[in-house]
Design a protein around this motif. Structure first.
Motif, short mmCIF file in Angstrom:
data_model
loop_
_atom_site.label_atom_id
_atom_site.label_comp_id
_atom_site.label_asym_id
_atom_site.label_seq_id
_atom_site.Cartn_x
_atom_site.Cartn_y
_atom_site.Cartn_z
N GLY A 56 0.83 -1.20 0.00
CA GLY A 56 0.00 0.00 0.00
C GLY A 56 0.86 1.25 0.00
O GLY A 56 2.09 1.19 -0.17
N ASP A 57 0.23 2.37 0.19
CA ASP A 57 0.91 3.65 0.08
C ASP A 57 1.44 4.15 1.42
O ASP A 57 0.67 4.35 2.37
CB ASP A 57 -0.03 4.70 -0.51
CG ASP A 57 -0.40 4.40 -1.96
OD1 ASP A 57 0.48 3.92 -2.70
OD2 ASP A 57 -1.57 4.61 -2.34
N TYR A 105 10.64 -3.96 -0.84
CA TYR A 105 9.73 -4.23 -1.96
C TYR A 105 8.50 -3.35 -1.78
O TYR A 105 7.95 -3.24 -0.68
CB TYR A 105 9.34 -5.71 -1.98
CG TYR A 105 10.53 -6.63 -2.09
CD1 TYR A 105 10.99 -7.06 -3.34
CD2 TYR A 105 11.22 -7.06 -0.95
CE1 TYR A 105 12.10 -7.88 -3.44
CE2 TYR A 105 12.33 -7.90 -1.05
CZ TYR A 105 12.76 -8.30 -2.30
OH TYR A 105 13.87 -9.11 -2.39
N PHE A 106 8.06 -2.76 -2.87
CA PHE A 106 6.95 -1.82 -2.82
C PHE A 106 5.77 -2.38 -3.61
O PHE A 106 5.79 -2.41 -4.84
CB PHE A 106 7.38 -0.47 -3.40
CG PHE A 106 8.56 0.14 -2.68
CD1 PHE A 106 8.37 0.96 -1.58
CD2 PHE A 106 9.86 -0.15 -3.09
CE1 PHE A 106 9.45 1.50 -0.90
CE2 PHE A 106 10.95 0.40 -2.42
CZ PHE A 106 10.75 1.22 -1.32
N ASP A 107 4.77 -2.86 -2.87
CA ASP A 107 3.58 -3.43 -3.52
C ASP A 107 2.47 -2.38 -3.51
O ASP A 107 1.47 -2.51 -2.79
CB ASP A 107 3.15 -4.70 -2.80
CG ASP A 107 2.17 -5.54 -3.61
OD1 ASP A 107 1.53 -4.97 -4.52
OD2 ASP A 107 2.04 -6.74 -3.35
N PHE A 139 4.48 -4.59 6.08
CA PHE A 139 3.79 -3.48 6.68
C PHE A 139 2.65 -3.04 5.75
O PHE A 139 2.88 -2.80 4.57
CB PHE A 139 4.74 -2.31 6.94
CG PHE A 139 5.92 -2.68 7.79
CD1 PHE A 139 5.74 -3.36 8.98
CD2 PHE A 139 7.21 -2.38 7.39
CE1 PHE A 139 6.82 -3.73 9.78
CE2 PHE A 139 8.29 -2.73 8.17
CZ PHE A 139 8.10 -3.41 9.37
N THR A 140 1.45 -2.97 6.30
CA THR A 140 0.29 -2.58 5.49
C THR A 140 -0.14 -1.16 5.81
O THR A 140 -0.11 -0.72 6.97
CB THR A 140 -0.89 -3.55 5.73
OG1 THR A 140 -1.11 -3.71 7.14
CG2 THR A 140 -0.60 -4.91 5.12
N ASN A 177 -0.54 -0.11 9.86
CA ASN A 177 -0.79 1.25 10.33
C ASN A 177 -2.24 1.31 10.80
O ASN A 177 -3.16 1.17 10.01
CB ASN A 177 -0.54 2.25 9.19
CG ASN A 177 -0.70 3.69 9.62
OD1 ASN A 177 -1.40 4.00 10.58
ND2 ASN A 177 -0.06 4.60 8.90
N SER A 178 -2.43 1.54 12.09
CA SER A 178 -3.76 1.45 12.69
C SER A 178 -4.47 2.79 12.83
O SER A 178 -5.56 2.85 13.41
CB SER A 178 -3.65 0.80 14.08
OG SER A 178 -2.93 1.65 14.96
N GLU A 179 -3.89 3.86 12.32
CA GLU A 179 -4.38 5.20 12.64
C GLU A 179 -5.85 5.40 12.32
O GLU A 179 -6.58 6.03 13.09
CB GLU A 179 -3.56 6.27 11.91
CG GLU A 179 -3.99 7.68 12.26
CD GLU A 179 -3.06 8.75 11.75
OE1 GLU A 179 -3.28 9.93 12.08
OE2 GLU A 179 -2.10 8.41 11.03
#
Length: 302
Positions: A56-57, A105-107, A139-140, A177-179
């Protein structure tokens, strides 16, 4: 093995429902001390790299927070620091790893879409990068749904096999990232908790609630991998739901911690942010205390 929200909340709630509160730690000293038993398995030792999959971004600034944390793990920085915290893992019998940053790696095309299963995580970890003497970290981004995220856990670590004839055994972790999804469950103390005392949240040291919360999860999971990578290292309780180096010590950020209160921390004079560990490049982080096998106590950095 994961960071179980229900367990965290139950620990923080436990003595506020019997003189205490929500899952981050208790006022009274437990009747039975925390003891992690060693189950004679292999620990992470030697030179290891951490390969990152960004799913993700993420902004460059967000990635920098994590990258600087990882490169701080085996740096030469005086205590209290990320490095001095990590050295505790070397006190575990057969443990002690020098950590470097590996491949990234950037998915951004979201190969499995915006909703991931645990099986998807395993496949991502297996299909990307080399695995010998390496840990894969997935990391998502904050808009990515992951099976069990927020409902059951803030992150997990597992192991899998890869390579020729599946001959390479490796550990991997996932944290999100839970924000926007569950900051009260996975980004405390930078957000008010779902339950328990509603004290004002702390100011995050890197100015990002989601990413500073993510650092806490990364630290928790890396300590778990270092000391119990394959389910037969150090842990307390059920092998399928173990309490590990950090999860056995919830909420232990500073001296005098108790449920809903992270303890006495250092304060950045410029930003007012709370932290307990210095990193490279002038970074400051808040990371959880770890069980020390020598003193047999949960020990915060400050």
């Amino acid at each position: 093995m994961g960071i179980n929200i229900l367990h965290l909340l139950s620990l923080l709630l436990l003595p506020l429902v019997a003189t205490a509160m929500l899952q981050h730690e208790l006022f009274a000293v437990p009747d039975d001390p925390v003891i992690l038993d060693y189950h004679n398995g292999t620990l992470v030792t030697g030179n290891y790299s951490i390969n990152i999959i960004w799913y993700g971004d993420f902004t460059a600034a967000q990635r920098g927070i994590v990258i600087d944390f990882i490169t701080s793990l085996s740096a030469s920085t005086p205590a209290p620091s990320v490095a001095s915290w990590w050295k505790t893992t070397s006190l575990y019998q057969g443990g002690g790893a020098q950590i470097t940053l590996g491949s990234q790696y950037f998915d951004t095309n979201l190969s499995f879409g915006k909703s991931l299963t645990r099986k998807n995580l395993s496949q991502l970890a297996t299909d990307n990068g080399h695995h010998k003497n390496a840990i894969t970290a997935i990391f998502t981004a904050q808009n990515i749904l992951v099976e069990g995220f927020c409902l059951a856990s803030c992150g997990i670590h597992r192991w899998a096999t890869a390579g020729k004839h599946n001959g390479t055994k490796f550990a991997y972790l996932w944290a999100g990232n839970s924000e926007t999804q569950c900051p009260g469950g996975c980004a405390w103390p930078f957000h008010k908790p779902i339950y328990g005392p509603q004290d004002p949240p702390l100011i995050p040291p890197n100015g990002d609630i989601g990413m500073d919360g993510l650092i806490i999860r990364i630290a928790t999971l890396l300590a778990g991998i270092a000391t119990n990578p394959y389910g037969d290292g150090y842990f307390l309780g059920d092998k399928l739901a173990p309490l590990e180096a950090v999860t056995a010590c919830p909420g232990t950020f500073g001296t005098g911690y108790y449920p809903g209160y992270p303890g006495k921390l250092l304060i950045d004079e410029t930003t007012g942010a709370s932290y307990n560990a210095d990193g490279l490049a002038g970074r400051k982080y808040l990371i959880p205390g770890m069980w020390n096998p020598v003193t047999k106590e949960c020990t915060p950095l400050v």
